[in-house]
Enzyme design. Sequence first.
Site, PDB file in Angstrom:
ATOM      1  N   ASP A  94      40.231  38.855  50.016  1.00 33.58           N
ATOM      2  CA  ASP A  94      39.513  39.982  49.278  1.00 33.58           C
ATOM      3  C   ASP A  94      39.868  41.052  50.180  1.00 33.58           C
ATOM      4  OD1 ASP A  94      37.923  41.481  48.075  1.00 33.58           O
ATOM      5  OD2 ASP A  94      36.289  41.266  49.348  1.00 33.58           O
ATOM      6  N   ASP A 136      32.103  39.304  52.163  1.00 35.98           N
ATOM      7  CA  ASP A 136      33.539  39.402  52.241  1.00 35.98           C
ATOM      8  C   ASP A 136      34.297  37.958  52.090  1.00 35.98           C
ATOM      9  OD1 ASP A 136      33.884  42.129  52.337  1.00 35.98           O
ATOM     10  OD2 ASP A 136      32.893  41.874  54.079  1.00 35.98           O
ATOM     11  N   GLU A 155      42.698  39.455  45.317  1.00 36.10           N
ATOM     12  CA  GLU A 155      41.887  40.461  44.384  1.00 36.10           C
ATOM     13  C   GLU A 155      42.693  41.466  44.084  1.00 36.10           C
ATOM     14  OE1 GLU A 155      37.597  42.491  44.286  1.00 36.10           O
ATOM     15  OE2 GLU A 155      37.348  40.435  44.334  1.00 36.10           O
TER      16      GLU A 155
END
Length: 180
Positions: free
Chosen positions: A10, A141, A69
Amino acid sequence: MTAVRILGLDPGLRITGFGVIERHGTRFAYVASGCIRSGEGTLPERLATLFRGVDELIATYRPTEAAVEKVFVNLNPQSTLLLGQARGAVLCAALLGGTAVHEYTALQVKQAVVGYGKADKVQVQEMVTRLLGLDATPGPDAADALACAICHAHQSTHPYAAQAVRRRGGRLLVPPPSRR
């Protein structure tokens, strides 16, 4: 059946979440998760920290695939540009580390993990905890990165995934069967 190790990422300029899982058929096993913090310094120094961090993760955990992502557009164009640069450093490190890289939107990740594309961070954290059988809830996260890895694991085990030609709204669109 051989296990497939997936690194979920991420990307963020200050904090990049990571999560490593193994897929054994349709089951998932938690390996590791955490964050790479770029700290203070110039933009090139921070990007180098992210690059080295992902490079170290690949050397340590030896994933065969990475799920990253995709960037969404912020209201602030400068923030979007900075996030794109951080994402570029992460993608380059993963590719140069020899992993196959797959990209997913936040909507696809949430749909795959929670079942609702507009789920909030707490819902994602809770589902990641449940799906991986964790004793403690990972930080936001790390949970997002684990969710990205889970999303990829779901996509790659879908019976029609190899035949799918495109995606719409997080769904696979399967071509009609051939008539021979």
